[in-house]
Design an enzyme around this catalytic site. Structure first.
Site, PDB file in Angstrom:
ATOM      1  N   ARG B 303     -22.274 -23.572 -22.850  1.00 21.89           N
ATOM      2  CA  ARG B 303     -22.975 -24.254 -21.758  1.00 21.89           C
ATOM      3  C   ARG B 303     -22.395 -25.639 -21.502  1.00 21.89           C
ATOM      4  O   ARG B 303     -22.368 -26.097 -20.365  1.00 21.89           O
ATOM      5  CB  ARG B 303     -24.481 -24.269 -22.042  1.00 21.89           C
ATOM      6  CG  ARG B 303     -25.019 -22.839 -21.912  1.00 21.89           C
ATOM      7  CD  ARG B 303     -26.518 -22.674 -22.014  1.00 21.89           C
ATOM      8  NE  ARG B 303     -26.810 -21.261 -21.667  1.00 21.89           N
ATOM      9  CZ  ARG B 303     -27.978 -20.668 -21.851  1.00 21.89           C
ATOM     10  NH1 ARG B 303     -29.003 -21.333 -22.357  1.00 21.89           N
ATOM     11  NH2 ARG B 303     -28.152 -19.401 -21.497  1.00 21.89           N
ATOM     12  N   HIS B 441     -24.045 -18.318 -13.371  1.00 19.77           N
ATOM     13  CA  HIS B 441     -23.562 -17.698 -14.620  1.00 19.77           C
ATOM     14  C   HIS B 441     -23.965 -18.504 -15.860  1.00 19.77           C
ATOM     15  O   HIS B 441     -24.449 -19.615 -15.749  1.00 19.77           O
ATOM     16  CB  HIS B 441     -22.042 -17.429 -14.566  1.00 19.77           C
ATOM     17  CG  HIS B 441     -21.158 -18.642 -14.540  1.00 19.77           C
ATOM     18  ND1 HIS B 441     -19.795 -18.549 -14.643  1.00 19.77           N
ATOM     19  CD2 HIS B 441     -21.424 -19.955 -14.395  1.00 19.77           C
ATOM     20  CE1 HIS B 441     -19.271 -19.756 -14.586  1.00 19.77           C
ATOM     21  NE2 HIS B 441     -20.228 -20.621 -14.430  1.00 19.77           N
ATOM     22  N   GLU B 442     -23.804 -17.859 -17.003  1.00 20.67           N
ATOM     23  CA  GLU B 442     -24.114 -18.492 -18.307  1.00 20.67           C
ATOM     24  C   GLU B 442     -25.564 -18.987 -18.361  1.00 20.67           C
ATOM     25  O   GLU B 442     -25.867 -20.072 -18.848  1.00 20.67           O
ATOM     26  CB  GLU B 442     -23.125 -19.644 -18.552  1.00 20.67           C
ATOM     27  CG  GLU B 442     -23.027 -20.120 -19.988  1.00 20.67           C
ATOM     28  CD  GLU B 442     -22.544 -19.036 -20.940  1.00 20.67           C
ATOM     29  OE1 GLU B 442     -23.234 -18.812 -21.935  1.00 20.67           O
ATOM     30  OE2 GLU B 442     -21.514 -18.403 -20.673  1.00 20.67           O
ATOM     31  N   GLY B 443     -26.481 -18.141 -17.850  1.00 21.64           N
ATOM     32  CA  GLY B 443     -27.897 -18.527 -17.773  1.00 21.64           C
ATOM     33  C   GLY B 443     -28.170 -19.190 -16.446  1.00 21.64           C
ATOM     34  O   GLY B 443     -27.705 -20.298 -16.203  1.00 21.64           O
ATOM     35  N   GLN B 448     -32.397 -21.949 -17.293  1.00 22.18           N
ATOM     36  CA  GLN B 448     -32.253 -23.252 -17.953  1.00 22.18           C
ATOM     37  C   GLN B 448     -33.585 -23.998 -17.959  1.00 22.18           C
ATOM     38  O   GLN B 448     -33.939 -24.670 -18.927  1.00 22.18           O
ATOM     39  CB  GLN B 448     -31.185 -24.106 -17.251  1.00 22.18           C
ATOM     40  CG  GLN B 448     -29.798 -23.473 -17.190  1.00 22.18           C
ATOM     41  CD  GLN B 448     -29.259 -23.098 -18.553  1.00 22.18           C
ATOM     42  OE1 GLN B 448     -29.387 -23.856 -19.517  1.00 22.18           O
ATOM     43  NE2 GLN B 448     -28.661 -21.920 -18.656  1.00 22.18           N
TER      44      GLN B 448
END
Lengths: 578, 578
Positions: B303, B441-443, B448
């Site tokens: 992240r 992307h990536e959460g 978040q």
């Protein structure tokens, strides 16, 4: 969307009353509903299906120097023209339907939603024809405006140049007088380059009528300084004789190249050279030095057009996102383990994103139809002056607010779809790219702020007219226990904008006030939209409550934050850039 | 940007002190500067020049089913690998340089700025290798991690599936046990589809190592419910023997198709099928049911990587916009008639847009390097627990804040360039499109927010650790008359976030708290950035003053607006959608 448009037009804006006016004699609300029916259908059936092709198959210059567009474009535009919408608000003698501006704008909204880039050609053509009707000689109207209104010729507006951007007073295109007695109007030879010309070249119409801003040289050969020296010229792509017949000869308007845009790709955008190779004959419209006055005569309508297109892109994205979120099952609310997956609409944050889009898209639509209604009041109402004052103040908001927040709405539509929204399998990414133009063209966002704060909000009678209108809404809302809290919030925001206006102008120096123009525009814009949403509650429609609740809870508090630096008199010009 | 990175690393974060630690023995700040020099140069000379080609020449599937990329990609990635950055923070026995995470991240920032899509391949490969080193068997490390760290093989992470989006607990890819005694690890046959797989197929490396989440069926053949039943598998594209030699035989990993993305196009993005046609052998990593724990072991670093790439896209846009605005002469300040045109930087609103970009890009960079420094503290510092607490709280902000506001910065870069920014003649429109992926992307952004409010801010000791850190900054700032007003503003924001945390959790029900996750994330995020900007003032650098002044005047007031609905306990789930 159709039900909402009917509600806005016939219940909220009472458009039906316009049929009692002489200009619309013989027309009825039923006629207008039929027109809306037809436009809604043609937009969905003929324009929407080619919207992606207009994006993917960008305009190309072929070996003969002609601009080629996707095959379906011409057919789609023919269908548009066949609705009669090009001349819809014009006099009957010009083939017009004498429709109210409000109805014309609403009808156009369906097309903007279906394919904003396709509609670029027709909106420019209608605006071009309106300008010639307003300022041209009788023969210019007959020769140029009539084929435009019939959709046989298309039009453009040629303002900017490669080196000047928004600073029109610095334009360098020259117009050398050649013949004062040409039947088409005083004839000049133009020389110079025009940049960012939408629909500047294509094969969609028999001719293209360029309306070009240029300067007539002073006796010493130099160009007059500033915007006062600008005149307006009709420069056709193909030369015409005094009766408007095409001579078959090209005028000296050359395509230098196409701009390759991020979005709105279906409308060709060109760098044009005037007077290179062949002479570029231009016929003056209006008096010398009156170019900007003529060009901006229709500015209110043009900016409503942009505001509506921005609202429609937001609406298009919202409808896709709402449909997707209702269908798509994914995950469960926090704390819940096991059991079936729920629809995306059952996730609080997805619902927040959908309500934000609804509040933006529908609020922007309502605001712009309200402004169109003011145009009708200005044209045929009992108090045109009052309508003009309110319209003048609202126009920069009507253009800029949907452009800025419609972009946010389109981004939220992508977010609701997640990875899918980031691909070309769904239309939302195109809406987002198309939308990004709206803060740039037809007066940039910064210029809307300057227009609002320096030219409009600096006139106390404009602000007073607006405040009176807001207060009428407040009075009604205060009487309703369900709306009273919103009314208090709106009253506080109105007062704060009043203080910010005074703070921005405390020094009476426009250069100081200008520092605050964009934050002021944002604060003022959210005030206007909160007022619109509260005023809509008068209708008592359940479906209009949620976006209003969203707007007052999540959006209106931003006004205070944006106006904080205005009230504090911040000066960023003193800060160094690194 | 280089001067700023040196200031942040060596003055603000005191990275030089790390050379005293055993892990970095024999290294010095001078070595790290040389590494940064090399990466800066290779990024500018080898990656930046192909960034547009990576966008325009999207990945294509050729007749043999191979994914083809622009010609320069392989050479650019070779240049990246030759810097040694792939294994930079790993142990020397794995060919690593044992660099501090802070230095590794800073070095990678140059590459992200040059071509974020190119770096997609290497960041995934490094993360993939790190995970295998952390959780794999000795042989898995030797066979799979080593060639990854050498850049001969590339890696992927296969989490999502077509029907599940972010809801990993619902994944349906099956892993049927086949041989418990395979030297490469317990062998399974995988069957299922994986969606949104970045770098999922290409010809850039000798092999591709997929790390795949799947579920081992229960005795009755059904899949375990929820995320507790997820295991992790190494599934190579090409089969390998026990010593890691390529057998020449394809494993059952098939490319179904490429996703056609709005941006970040240079990184191929795939729908992959496992176990169709040939069997897909997978070697389990870690214990059964521990898949998510293993997969998210490196989540903090991943992240930070996204946050840094978002910061770098914002920085790239800012640098283009600043250069353009300094060069371009256009118009004059309001009230001034005649005289030469001034630079765009002399227009107040353009300066506002540039300062906003600077505050976002540089602030986001500082925040993420701060987080990387916490990773170093966690790994080799005196109080790893305290570092871990602060890092846990900041990570959702480090990822989401640059993604959201970097997008705004990139939009402002377009706006500064006006029409030019809307064309492909300038890179800013690509930065804007590339940036849009970072909130997905990536959460996703919403995830978040849930991570921050439901998992992190719900732990009082995390908030207390953060508050103590902020208070240290406040104490220093209050002693300086030039910063005292900012300190008071920051203290008020900190207190308000505290109240919002209590309000969101008033019912102790995570489903109720979750309603407020995203507005809370935004308010918390701006608080964090205000703290970062104020803390940076300790350095006394003149060039860091203006963005701080901008942030406190224009941005920090937004916290109150975003938290208003949190404090009021708004509930949009009760509102109907229309």
């Amino acid at each position: 969307m159709r039900a909402l448009i009917d509600t806005l037009l016939f219940d909220w804006l009472q458009v039906g009353q316009l049929s009692e006016r002489e200009r619309h004699a013989g027309q009825s609300a039923d006629d207008w509903r039929l027109m809306l029916d037809a436009c809604e259908r043609v937009a969905a059936e003929q324009l929407a299906p080619i919207n992606r092709a207009c994006d993917v198959e960008e305009p190309q210059v072929d070996a003969q120097g002609r601009v080629q567009l996707p095959a379906g474009t011409a057919r789609a535009l023919k269908a548009y023209i066949d609705t009669g919408l090009l001349a819809a608000s014009q006099d009957a003698e010009w083939g017009g339907l004498q429709l109210p501006c409000t109805v014309e704008m609403a009808a156009n909204a369906f097309f903007s939603k279906a394919s904003v880039a396709c509609v670029g050609y027709t909106l420019l053509t209608a605006g071009n024809a309106s300008l010639i009707l307003a300022h041209g000689s009788p023969r210019q109207r007959e020769v140029f405006a009539r084929p435009l209104l019939e959709g046989r010729w298309f039009g453009t507006m040629c303002l900017s140049e490669p080196a000047i951007g928004s600073s029109l007073g610095d334009l360098t295109t020259r117009a050398e007088p050649e013949a004062a007695d040409d039947p088409l109007g005083p004839r000049y030879r133009l020389k110079g380059s025009k940049m960012w010309i939408s629909a500047g070249e294509h094969e969609l119409s028999e001719n293209i009528v360029h309306l070009v801003l240029a300067k007539v040289p002073l006796p010493d050969g130099s160009l007059p300084l500033g915007s006062g020296g600008i005149s307006l010229f009709i420069v056709p792509k193909w030369r015409v004789d005094a009766d408007g017949r095409l001579s078959g000869e090209r005028n000296g308007v050359g395509l230098v190249g196409l701009n390759h845009k991020l979005g709105w790709r279906g409308t060709s955008n060109c760098l044009l050279n005037f007077g290179e190779g062949a002479p570029a004959y231009g016929y003056r419209v209006g008096a010398e030095g009156q170019g900007l006055v003529c060009m901006f005569h229709m500015m209110n309508e043009a900016r409503i057009g942009v505001g509506l297109s921005a609202a429609m892109l937001a609406m298009a994205g919202y409808e896709v996102a709402l449909g997707y979120a209702r269908e798509r099952l994914q995950g469960r609310p926090p704390g819940q383990r096991g059991g079936a997956q729920v629809a995306l609409t059952d996730h609080a944050d997805v619902r927040r994103m959908l309500l934000a889009q609804q509040a933006i898209a529908q609020g922007a639509l309502a605001l712009n139809l309200f402004c169109a209604r003011l145009v009708d009041e200005q044209r045929s109402g009992a108090d045109p002056q009052q309508a003009a004052r309110l319209l003048a103040l609202l126009i920069p908001v009507a253009k800029s607010w949907p452009s800025q927040w419609g972009l946010e709405a389109n981004s939220l539509a992508i977010q609701v779809l997640g990875g899918a929204g980031y691909t070309r399998d769904w239309p939302v990414e195109q809406y987002w790219r198309d939308q990004r133009l709206n803060m740039i063209h037809e007066g940039t966002h910064g210029i809307q702020g300057l227009d609002l704060l320096l030219r409009k909000a600096s006139q106390p009678d404009l602000l007073q007219t607006f405040a009176a209108r807001v207060n009428a809404t407040l009075e009604a809302a205060l009487a309703d226990p369900q709306q009273a809290a919103w009314a208090h919030q709106l009253a506080a925001a109105l007062a704060m904008v009043g203080r910010a206006t005074q703070a921005a102008w405390a020094s009476a120096d426009p250069a100081v006030a200008a520092r605050h123009a964009t934050p002021y525009l944002q604060g003022f814009g959210h005030l206007v939209l909160a007022w619109i949403w509260l005023d809509l509650q008068r209708l008592g429609r359940a479906e209009l409550r949620a976006p209003c609740a969203y707007f007052f809870a999540y959006e209106l508090p931003l006004v205070q934050a944006w106006l904080a630096p205005v009230l504090a008199g911040e000066d960023l010009l003193g800060e160094a850039l690194a």
